[in-house]
Design a protein around this motif. Structure first.
Motif, PDB file in Angstrom:
ATOM      1  N   ASP A  80       0.807  -1.226   0.000  1.00 45.14           N
ATOM      2  CA  ASP A  80       0.000   0.000   0.000  1.00 45.14           C
ATOM      3  C   ASP A  80       0.836   1.271   0.000  1.00 45.14           C
ATOM      4  O   ASP A  80       0.525   2.233  -0.706  1.00 45.14           O
ATOM      5  N   SER A  81       1.879   1.310   0.793  1.00 51.56           N
ATOM      6  CA  SER A  81       2.684   2.515   0.936  1.00 51.56           C
ATOM      7  C   SER A  81       3.625   2.695  -0.255  1.00 51.56           C
ATOM      8  O   SER A  81       4.320   1.753  -0.645  1.00 51.56           O
ATOM      9  N   PRO A  82       3.686   3.892  -0.854  1.00 49.56           N
ATOM     10  CA  PRO A  82       4.633   4.138  -1.939  1.00 49.56           C
ATOM     11  C   PRO A  82       6.083   3.880  -1.516  1.00 49.56           C
ATOM     12  O   PRO A  82       6.891   3.412  -2.320  1.00 49.56           O
ATOM     13  N   GLY A  83       6.408   4.173  -0.246  1.00 48.62           N
ATOM     14  CA  GLY A  83       7.759   3.891   0.241  1.00 48.62           C
ATOM     15  C   GLY A  83       8.053   2.408   0.243  1.00 48.62           C
ATOM     16  O   GLY A  83       9.139   1.965  -0.136  1.00 48.62           O
ATOM     17  N   ASP A  84       7.061   1.609   0.679  1.00 45.72           N
ATOM     18  CA  ASP A  84       7.202   0.159   0.648  1.00 45.72           C
ATOM     19  C   ASP A  84       7.327  -0.337  -0.793  1.00 45.72           C
ATOM     20  O   ASP A  84       8.123  -1.233  -1.096  1.00 45.72           O
ATOM     21  N   GLN A  85       6.523   0.243  -1.671  1.00 42.52           N
ATOM     22  CA  GLN A  85       6.541  -0.174  -3.072  1.00 42.52           C
ATOM     23  C   GLN A  85       7.885   0.112  -3.728  1.00 42.52           C
ATOM     24  O   GLN A  85       8.413  -0.725  -4.466  1.00 42.52           O
ATOM     25  N   LEU A  86       8.449   1.277  -3.437  1.00 41.23           N
ATOM     26  CA  LEU A  86       9.741   1.630  -4.029  1.00 41.23           C
ATOM     27  C   LEU A  86      10.834   0.712  -3.506  1.00 41.23           C
ATOM     28  O   LEU A  86      11.690   0.244  -4.264  1.00 41.23           O
ATOM     29  N   ALA A  87      10.804   0.441  -2.207  1.00 37.91           N
ATOM     30  CA  ALA A  87      11.795  -0.465  -1.625  1.00 37.91           C
ATOM     31  C   ALA A  87      11.696  -1.853  -2.253  1.00 37.91           C
ATOM     32  O   ALA A  87      12.704  -2.478  -2.581  1.00 37.91           O
ATOM     33  N   ALA A  88      10.464  -2.332  -2.434  1.00 44.91           N
ATOM     34  CA  ALA A  88      10.258  -3.653  -3.018  1.00 44.91           C
ATOM     35  C   ALA A  88      10.687  -3.687  -4.479  1.00 44.91           C
ATOM     36  O   ALA A  88      11.270  -4.663  -4.950  1.00 44.91           O
TER      37      ALA A  88
END
Length: 208
Positions: A80-88
């Protein structure tokens, strides 16, 4: 004559055999006989489905791109989080290590670019998928206020793809100076410096 469903299953089995064989032997030394042996077929049986090795490798390249890109898209979309998405996206875009056969093979296919229009299109298709994943994450993060990039999103996404390819190539080549963890941290540092930081712990939201 084989039924259409069986033909499709056989083609998929041959594509898998081509990916496995090329991953273990490399494209330069790969032969149609290698693929046939891996698939448990005769060379003539392979030629029933594909006119030559190059035609089979084109399909294998398409399948490799799809496998890599679809897997990453699914992972990113599950967060859900853009920060999580970028890290992934950063982590999943790098090889798992020097023995990552699929990533090594995709880099080998890049060497064929310029030799045929088909291979050029496949290399561009891979780049387009890479660019799209970073662009979508950066756009979502900017719109939500999670990111404040100091570069335009297109340029930032291009830079992340370039870093991903450069570090990935060093990793599969076995460069001991560039590990997966070092490459990931370097890409995180670059995105942070450009105003689009991923979350700290591999896509996991840090504790409050």
């Amino acid at each position: 004559m084989a039924r259409p469903k069986n033909q499709e299953q056989r083609r998929q089995a041959l594509i898998a055999a081509a990916l496995d064989s090329a991953g273990s032997k490399g494209l330069r030394s790969l032969s149609l006989a290698d693929v046939a042996k891996r698939a448990g077929l005769t060379r003539g049986a392979v030629l029933y489905y594909y006119e030559d090795l190059d035609a089979l490798l084109v399909e294998a390249h398409k399948a490799g791109i799809q496998r890599f890109c679809d897997r990453r898209d699914t992972l990113v979309q599950s967060l859900d989080s853009p920060g999580d998405q970028l890290a992934a996206a950063i982590r999943a875009g790098l090889p798992s290590g020097p023995d990552d056969a699929l990533m090594r093979l995709l880099y080998e296919f890049d060497v064929l670019a310029g030799q045929s229009a088909v291979h050029d299109e496949l290399v561009e298709a891979m780049y387009t998928r890479q660019l799209a994943i970073y662009t979508s994450v950066l756009e979502a993060g900017t719109a939500s206020g999670d990111f404040a990039p100091v570069l335009d999103i297109e340029t930032l996404a291009m830079n992340l793809v370039a870093l991903e390819d450069a570090y990935g190539l060093h990793i599969v080549a076995g460069n001991s100076h560039i590990t997966v963890d070092k490459a990931e941290q370097a890409m995180r540092a670059a995105s942070t410096g450009l105003g689009a930081p991923p979350t700290p712990d591999g896509g996991e939201t840090p504790p409050a």
